[in-house]
Design a protein around this motif. Structure first.
Motif, PDB file in Angstrom:
ATOM      1  N   PRO A   1     -26.651  12.403 128.815  1.00 32.32           N
ATOM      2  CA  PRO A   1     -27.903  11.990 127.913  1.00 32.32           C
ATOM      3  C   PRO A   1     -29.087  11.910 128.898  1.00 32.32           C
ATOM      4  N   PHE A   2     -30.297  11.972 128.100  1.00 34.57           N
ATOM      5  CA  PHE A   2     -31.303  11.902 129.028  1.00 34.57           C
ATOM      6  C   PHE A   2     -32.523  11.726 127.811  1.00 34.57           C
ATOM      7  N   TYR A   3     -33.580  11.187 128.210  1.00 31.27           N
ATOM      8  CA  TYR A   3     -34.896  10.948 127.617  1.00 31.27           C
ATOM      9  C   TYR A   3     -35.930  11.948 127.962  1.00 31.27           C
ATOM     10  N   CYS A   4     -36.628  12.311 127.071  1.00 29.32           N
ATOM     11  CA  CYS A   4     -37.522  13.420 127.138  1.00 29.32           C
ATOM     12  C   CYS A   4     -38.920  12.889 126.458  1.00 29.32           C
ATOM     13  N   PRO A   5     -39.989  12.623 127.513  1.00 31.91           N
ATOM     14  CA  PRO A   5     -41.256  11.885 127.037  1.00 31.91           C
ATOM     15  C   PRO A   5     -42.307  12.910 126.447  1.00 31.91           C
ATOM     16  N   ALA A   6     -41.955  14.189 126.349  1.00 36.59           N
ATOM     17  CA  ALA A   6     -42.815  15.059 125.602  1.00 36.59           C
ATOM     18  C   ALA A   6     -42.500  14.980 124.323  1.00 36.59           C
ATOM     19  N   ASP A   7     -41.464  14.598 123.803  1.00 36.13           N
ATOM     20  CA  ASP A   7     -41.255  14.219 122.341  1.00 36.13           C
ATOM     21  C   ASP A   7     -40.563  13.057 122.068  1.00 36.13           C
ATOM     22  N   SER A   8     -40.571  11.899 122.964  1.00 34.96           N
ATOM     23  CA  SER A   8     -40.146  10.691 122.773  1.00 34.96           C
ATOM     24  C   SER A   8     -38.871  10.678 122.229  1.00 34.96           C
ATOM     25  N   GLU A   9     -37.666  11.416 122.631  1.00 34.06           N
ATOM     26  CA  GLU A   9     -36.397  11.514 122.104  1.00 34.06           C
ATOM     27  C   GLU A   9     -35.349  11.341 123.229  1.00 34.06           C
ATOM     28  N   VAL A  10     -34.191  10.474 122.591  1.00 30.32           N
ATOM     29  CA  VAL A  10     -33.250  10.215 123.623  1.00 30.32           C
ATOM     30  C   VAL A  10     -32.151  11.585 123.025  1.00 30.32           C
ATOM     31  N   TYR A  11     -31.527  12.457 124.222  1.00 31.26           N
ATOM     32  CA  TYR A  11     -30.660  13.222 123.548  1.00 31.26           C
ATOM     33  C   TYR A  11     -29.199  12.876 124.058  1.00 31.26           C
ATOM     34  N   ILE A  12     -28.389  13.018 123.055  1.00 29.06           N
ATOM     35  CA  ILE A  12     -26.851  12.760 123.719  1.00 29.06           C
ATOM     36  C   ILE A  12     -26.063  13.602 122.817  1.00 29.06           C
ATOM     37  N   ASP A  13     -24.996  14.077 123.810  1.00 33.25           N
ATOM     38  CA  ASP A  13     -24.008  14.870 123.196  1.00 33.25           C
ATOM     39  C   ASP A  13     -22.747  13.777 123.016  1.00 33.25           C
ATOM     40  N   LEU A  14     -22.211  13.735 122.157  1.00 32.27           N
ATOM     41  CA  LEU A  14     -21.327  12.463 121.769  1.00 32.27           C
ATOM     42  C   LEU A  14     -19.833  13.018 122.896  1.00 32.27           C
ATOM     43  N   ASP A  15     -19.818  14.156 123.179  1.00 30.11           N
ATOM     44  CA  ASP A  15     -18.804  14.357 124.008  1.00 30.11           C
ATOM     45  C   ASP A  15     -19.105  13.695 125.226  1.00 30.11           C
ATOM     46  N   PHE A  16     -20.075  13.281 125.710  1.00 30.69           N
ATOM     47  CA  PHE A  16     -20.313  12.377 126.971  1.00 30.69           C
ATOM     48  C   PHE A  16     -19.681  11.043 126.661  1.00 30.69           C
ATOM     49  N   PHE A  17     -19.423  10.540 125.729  1.00 31.45           N
ATOM     50  CA  PHE A  17     -18.841   9.121 125.466  1.00 31.45           C
ATOM     51  C   PHE A  17     -17.404   9.381 125.555  1.00 31.45           C
ATOM     52  N   ARG A  18     -16.844  10.326 125.335  1.00 30.90           N
ATOM     53  CA  ARG A  18     -15.301  10.736 125.492  1.00 30.90           C
ATOM     54  C   ARG A  18     -15.190  10.893 126.947  1.00 30.90           C
ATOM     55  N   GLU A  19     -16.054  11.838 127.523  1.00 26.43           N
ATOM     56  CA  GLU A  19     -15.891  11.839 129.066  1.00 26.43           C
ATOM     57  C   GLU A  19     -16.078  10.464 129.787  1.00 26.43           C
ATOM     58  N   LEU A  20     -16.684   9.668 129.255  1.00 22.64           N
ATOM     59  CA  LEU A  20     -16.897   8.187 129.864  1.00 22.64           C
ATOM     60  C   LEU A  20     -15.824   7.594 129.661  1.00 22.64           C
ATOM     61  N   ARG A  21     -14.931   7.755 128.817  1.00 24.31           N
ATOM     62  CA  ARG A  21     -13.634   6.898 128.648  1.00 24.31           C
ATOM     63  C   ARG A  21     -12.544   7.728 129.352  1.00 24.31           C
ATOM     64  N   THR A  22     -12.438   8.893 129.299  1.00 22.76           N
ATOM     65  CA  THR A  22     -11.265   9.766 129.861  1.00 22.76           C
ATOM     66  C   THR A  22     -11.513  10.129 131.297  1.00 22.76           C
ATOM     67  N   ARG A  23     -12.564  10.728 131.453  1.00 22.45           N
ATOM     68  CA  ARG A  23     -12.640  11.127 132.988  1.00 22.45           C
ATOM     69  C   ARG A  23     -13.478  10.148 133.839  1.00 22.45           C
ATOM     70  N   PHE A  24     -14.168   9.127 133.533  1.00 20.10           N
ATOM     71  CA  PHE A  24     -14.995   8.190 134.014  1.00 20.10           C
ATOM     72  C   PHE A  24     -14.179   6.829 134.094  1.00 20.10           C
ATOM     73  N   GLY A  25     -13.110   6.786 133.279  1.00 20.93           N
ATOM     74  CA  GLY A  25     -12.418   5.543 133.105  1.00 20.93           C
ATOM     75  C   GLY A  25     -13.396   4.404 132.699  1.00 20.93           C
ATOM     76  N   ALA A  26     -14.450   4.619 131.781  1.00 16.80           N
ATOM     77  CA  ALA A  26     -15.175   3.795 131.285  1.00 16.80           C
ATOM     78  C   ALA A  26     -15.448   3.470 129.674  1.00 16.80           C
ATOM     79  N   PRO A  27     -14.184   2.851 129.127  1.00 14.97           N
ATOM     80  CA  PRO A  27     -14.160   2.813 127.800  1.00 14.97           C
ATOM     81  C   PRO A  27     -14.825   1.705 127.079  1.00 14.97           C
ATOM     82  N   GLY A  28     -15.030   1.626 125.676  1.00 15.64           N
ATOM     83  CA  GLY A  28     -15.535   0.537 125.019  1.00 15.64           C
ATOM     84  C   GLY A  28     -16.913   0.736 124.350  1.00 15.64           C
ATOM     85  N   ASP A  29     -17.082   0.153 123.368  1.00 15.13           N
ATOM     86  CA  ASP A  29     -18.460   0.091 122.748  1.00 15.13           C
ATOM     87  C   ASP A  29     -19.648  -0.033 123.734  1.00 15.13           C
TER      88      ASP A  29
END
Length: 277
Positions: A117-145
């Motif tokens: 996930p990252f923020y781009c100031p040139a277009d004022s948008e936050v970019y997120i691939d939802l797969d990152f949240f799955r990685e956060l749960r499974t690979r990094f052991g940080a589940p939860g809303d």
């Protein structure tokens, strides 16, 4: 919760607190896995009522629930900051959240899911691939809303830095640094400040009585999961503080907690001489 900017012209508060002699104008921000170098300067973003989430039309249906949650977070985090800007007599310009899959073109250049996930100031948008949240749960052991909420709030913290005029000056300091290690220290301070601003938002959720048991622990677990030392260890690398760009797990938890416990954005001065960074 005192917003660290003043009404009318000029940026005070955080800018004053953030090394008055060094920082002062500009805008920008990074991301949890930011590897986009030399991001362009900020441009006006979406206006209130236009924040929302731009979802990848090719995203699979199972992502719909998480996309809806990210949209809620996008609105909620920014509603808090918009109120604080209004109290300070300033206008808050809303950012968008862009959900993508695999790769995406941004105002800051092309990026893949590997960036995180990252923020781009040139277009004022936050970019997120939802797969990152799955990685956060499974690979990094940080589940939860609330682990997901921490990620979104951190990136929106970069948008606040952009609007206050912090990120671009930090990048200028990085570019003029005498060594990569010195440049990295500037990056770490910027990222830890975004962690602290995420904590300030989390305090607002607590103040509304909307925190559930375990929520803060989920946020802290996410902060720990994306610490530079933790990531280096998981990659089988030596832990090298001089190469860090986001801060250690302990630092990220500490600054998130500082914002959460105080609820005051003026406690997020990671650039102060006594910040210990």
């Amino acid at each position: 919760m005192a917003l660290p900017i003043g009404a009318g012209g000029g940026v005070i508060g955080l800018i004053v607190l953030l090394l008055t002699a060094v920082l002062g104008g500009g805008g920008g921000g990074g991301g949890l896995g930011d590897v986009l170098d030399d991001l362009p300067g900020a441009v006006p973003g979406a206006q209130p009522g236009q924040s929302g989430v731009q979802a990848d039309p090719n995203a699979p249906d199972p992502d719909a629930e998480e996309a809806a949650f990210v949209e809620f977070l996008t609105e909620d985090v920014q509603a808090v900051w918009a109120d604080e800007f209004q109290r300070a007599g300033r206008e808050y310009t809303y950012a968008r959240t862009n959900l993508f899959s695999g790769q995406v073109s941004t105002g800051c250049g092309a990026a893949t899911s590997a960036v995180g996930p990252f923020y781009c100031p040139a277009d004022s948008e936050v970019y997120i691939d939802l797969d990152f949240f799955r990685e956060l749960r499974t690979r990094f052991g940080a589940p939860g809303d609330f682990a997901q909420a921490y990620v979104v709030a951190h990136e929106m913290g970069h948008h606040v830095q952009n609007l206050l005029g912090i990120g671009d000056e930090v990048r200028q300091q990085e570019q003029s640094a005498g060594s990569q290690e010195e440049a990295n220290r500037w990056s770490v301070r910027l990222e830890l400040q975004a962690d602290c601003l995420a904590g300030v938002w989390a305090h607002s959720v607590y103040a509304r009585g909307d925190l559930e048991a375990g929520d803060v622990e989920e946020g802290l677990a996410a902060a720990e999961a994306v610490g530079d030392d933790r990531l280096q260890e998981q990659a089988g690398m030596d832990v090298s503080p001089e190469t860090w760009t986001h801060g250690s797990s302990e630092q990220r938890q500490e600054w998130f907690n500082r914002g959460f416990e105080s609820g005051e954005s003026d406690r997020c001065d990671t650039f102060a001489d006594d910040a210990g960074l």
